[in-house]
Design a protein around this motif. Structure first.
Motif, mmCIF file in Angstrom:
data_model
loop_
_atom_site.group_PDB
_atom_site.id
_atom_site.type_symbol
_atom_site.label_atom_id
_atom_site.label_comp_id
_atom_site.label_asym_id
_atom_site.label_seq_id
_atom_site.Cartn_x
_atom_site.Cartn_y
_atom_site.Cartn_z
ATOM 1 N N ILE A 102 48.954 141.402 83.194
ATOM 2 C CA ILE A 102 49.139 140.071 82.218
ATOM 3 C C ILE A 102 49.154 140.365 80.882
ATOM 4 O O ILE A 102 48.916 141.712 80.522
ATOM 5 N N PRO A 103 49.222 139.445 79.863
ATOM 6 C CA PRO A 103 49.133 139.702 78.699
ATOM 7 C C PRO A 103 48.132 140.260 77.818
ATOM 8 O O PRO A 103 46.862 139.922 78.348
ATOM 9 N N ASN A 104 48.514 141.083 77.036
ATOM 10 C CA ASN A 104 47.335 141.494 76.220
ATOM 11 C C ASN A 104 46.198 142.411 76.737
ATOM 12 O O ASN A 104 45.003 142.424 76.344
ATOM 13 N N VAL A 105 46.525 143.137 77.675
ATOM 14 C CA VAL A 105 45.516 143.897 78.545
ATOM 15 C C VAL A 105 45.888 145.523 78.148
ATOM 16 O O VAL A 105 44.934 146.476 78.450
ATOM 17 N N ALA B 211 56.052 154.260 70.681
ATOM 18 C CA ALA B 211 57.201 153.936 71.094
ATOM 19 C C ALA B 211 57.477 152.191 71.594
ATOM 20 O O ALA B 211 58.671 151.829 71.739
ATOM 21 N N THR B 212 56.267 151.918 71.603
ATOM 22 C CA THR B 212 56.479 150.362 71.888
ATOM 23 C C THR B 212 55.610 149.361 70.739
ATOM 24 O O THR B 212 54.452 149.935 70.427
ATOM 25 N N ARG B 213 55.917 148.077 70.587
ATOM 26 C CA ARG B 213 54.947 147.423 69.619
ATOM 27 C C ARG B 213 53.492 147.193 70.268
ATOM 28 O O ARG B 213 53.671 146.980 71.594
ATOM 29 N N VAL B 214 52.470 147.146 69.509
ATOM 30 C CA VAL B 214 51.237 146.587 70.155
ATOM 31 C C VAL B 214 50.653 145.587 69.215
ATOM 32 O O VAL B 214 51.134 145.466 67.928
ATOM 33 N N GLY B 215 49.912 144.824 69.889
ATOM 34 C CA GLY B 215 49.304 143.951 69.021
ATOM 35 C C GLY B 215 48.007 142.983 69.623
ATOM 36 O O GLY B 215 47.542 143.311 70.774
ATOM 37 N N GLY B 216 47.152 142.335 68.750
ATOM 38 C CA GLY B 216 46.064 141.788 69.389
ATOM 39 C C GLY B 216 46.122 140.447 69.814
ATOM 40 O O GLY B 216 45.032 139.612 70.015
ATOM 41 N N GLU B 217 47.385 140.072 70.217
ATOM 42 C CA GLU B 217 47.625 138.689 70.818
ATOM 43 C C GLU B 217 48.546 139.019 71.665
ATOM 44 O O GLU B 217 49.541 139.838 71.611
ATOM 45 N N THR C 272 56.865 146.248 80.289
ATOM 46 C CA THR C 272 57.374 144.981 80.890
ATOM 47 C C THR C 272 56.246 143.828 79.993
ATOM 48 O O THR C 272 55.236 144.238 79.501
ATOM 49 N N PRO C 273 56.969 142.588 79.960
ATOM 50 C CA PRO C 273 56.252 141.542 79.373
ATOM 51 C C PRO C 273 55.021 141.320 80.228
ATOM 52 O O PRO C 273 55.057 141.408 81.489
ATOM 53 N N GLY C 274 53.990 140.688 79.636
ATOM 54 C CA GLY C 274 52.773 140.088 80.437
ATOM 55 C C GLY C 274 53.041 138.987 80.998
ATOM 56 O O GLY C 274 53.678 138.216 80.654
ATOM 57 N N VAL C 275 52.733 138.816 82.481
ATOM 58 C CA VAL C 275 52.807 137.777 83.201
ATOM 59 C C VAL C 275 51.568 137.318 83.931
ATOM 60 O O VAL C 275 51.132 137.884 84.526
ATOM 61 N N LEU C 276 51.112 135.905 83.322
ATOM 62 C CA LEU C 276 50.165 135.377 83.981
ATOM 63 C C LEU C 276 50.404 134.528 85.171
ATOM 64 O O LEU C 276 51.591 134.569 85.571
ATOM 65 N N SER C 277 49.325 134.516 86.184
ATOM 66 C CA SER C 277 49.763 133.859 87.408
ATOM 67 C C SER C 277 49.967 132.298 87.170
ATOM 68 O O SER C 277 49.267 131.877 86.155
ATOM 69 N N GLY D 241 41.889 137.183 75.166
ATOM 70 C CA GLY D 241 42.951 137.052 74.539
ATOM 71 C C GLY D 241 44.381 137.215 75.207
ATOM 72 O O GLY D 241 45.317 137.504 74.768
ATOM 73 N N THR D 242 44.242 136.709 76.749
ATOM 74 C CA THR D 242 45.331 136.951 77.398
ATOM 75 C C THR D 242 46.111 135.647 76.775
ATOM 76 O O THR D 242 47.613 135.588 77.544
ATOM 77 N N VAL D 243 45.806 134.793 76.428
ATOM 78 C CA VAL D 243 46.859 133.592 75.850
ATOM 79 C C VAL D 243 46.251 133.164 74.596
ATOM 80 O O VAL D 243 45.220 133.772 73.852
ATOM 81 N N LEU D 244 47.191 132.500 73.774
ATOM 82 C CA LEU D 244 46.920 132.254 72.394
ATOM 83 C C LEU D 244 45.745 131.241 72.252
ATOM 84 O O LEU D 244 45.734 130.465 73.209
ATOM 85 N N ASP D 245 44.755 131.481 71.394
ATOM 86 C CA ASP D 245 43.506 131.029 71.455
ATOM 87 C C ASP D 245 43.865 129.270 71.195
ATOM 88 O O ASP D 245 43.175 128.242 72.006
#
Length: 332
Positions: A151-154, A173-179, A203-208, A224-228
């Motif tokens: 899932i996103p941001n893990v 090699a890949t972009r990282v971020g806090g959101e 791969t992109p984060g994928v929520l259920s 932080g798996t979704v935008l606040d």
């Protein structure tokens, strides 16, 4: 600190239960189009990989994992990496592992990608699983290839970068971020090791597309798996306060110089705003004339409260403690 737990948790939380937006068509905001496309792309790329590395947040080890992963990607050997272990209270780590093993997840690694704790376990584990299984469509390939999902941001991209530092001595090699949402598409292969020669697909984060409950949704949002703003910063701060009080984690009292633990998020955010200087003068019209009033910036205070928690300054927490307590005791 002597605090009546029922007093702190009785009324607290009512606001977030009522205001949580995950209702009906709002689910689409959690599962946007790029997530559906990303999942289809993962399925089409399965023939290119030998193993699946699923990354999840160690603070919610039993909640929030996307069940679609197991349904669509379940034929490949599977490693579960529970990242951000430095932010998680792992006193019941063995109970977590036993429960996951009961669900068929035999290969679980707790990691901290920032300090590279336990990162060295990942490559040998993947290699052993691949060598002990049939390599569908890839029997003659000399190199190994694994797909990193979650899932996103893990910390999927952080894991890839940590593996490159460990085994190749190379940088990001890949972009990282806090959101969430930094990685938006399945990328080309990224080398992470030369002995053995191993590549990973980010791969992109994928929520259920379906969140089981309001509280699970809030746990996911708090990590932080979704935008606040999709939930509301003040709603999240309210749930965070409720959780900290319920777990008797009163570090926020000392951190913000409060008089004591409190279950009223408005009062807490007011004190936080004043302490941080997040206030503004507002002109109020009265019957006797205009009056300048100092008003706390509640959204700014909520953002700082969330940021402080997510950075670990309020101490480690196990957001799945309620789930762990409901599990039967393990056999001796």
């Amino acid at each position: 600190m002597r605090v009546a737990l029922h007093a702190l948790c009785g009324a607290a939380g009512a606001a977030w239960r009522e205001s949580f937006p995950l209702r009906g068509r709002d689910v689409a905001r959690w599962f946007p189009g790029h997530m559906a496309k990303g999942l289809k792309k993962m399925q089409s790329s399965l023939k290119l990989v030998d193993c699946i590395i699923e990354v999840h947040d160690a603070r919610i080890p039993l909640s929030g994992r996307n069940p679609l992963f197991q349904e669509t990607l379940g034929l490949k050997p599977h490693v579960l990496v529970l990242n951000k272990m430095d932010l998680a209270d792992l006193k019941q780590q063995q109970k977590i592992i036993q429960h996951l093993e009961g669900e068929g997840l035999k290969n679980v690694v707790f990691t901290n990608c920032v300090k590279e704790e336990n990162i060295k376990q990942v490559i040998p584990l993947v290699r052993g699983l691949v060598e002990g299984s049939y390599r569908y469509h890839r029997g003659e390939n000399l190199e190994y290839c694994a797909m990193v999902i979650g899932i996103p941001n893990v910390g999927k991209s952080s894991l890839i970068n940590a593996l490159r530092r460990q085994h190749l001595g190379k940088g990001k090699a890949t972009r990282v971020g806090g959101e969430p949402g930094i990685t938006r598409a399945v990328m080309s292969r990224i080398q992470v090791c030369d002995r053995p020669l191993m590549f990973l697909l980010d791969t992109p984060g994928v929520l259920s597309p379906r969140i089981e409950s309001v509280e699970m949704g809030l746990k996911l949002a708090l990590c932080g798996t979704v935008l606040d703003h999709l939930v509301g910063e003040e709603t999240l701060a309210d749930y965070l306060l409720y959780t900290l009080n319920r777990h008797r984690l009163f570090g926020y009292v000392q951190h913000y110089g409060l008089d004591g633990a409190c279950d009223d998020i408005t009062s807490v955010l007011k004190r936080v705003a004043v302490r941080l200087g997040k206030t503004q003068k507002v002109k109020v019209f009265t019957g006797t004339g205009d009056v300048n009033v100092i008003q706390p910036n509640y959204p700014a205070a909520a953002r700082d409260f969330l940021r402080t928690f997510r950075s670990g300054l309020l101490g480690p927490v196990m957001l799945d403690r309620d789930v762990l307590q409901s599990l039967p005791l393990a056999a001796p």
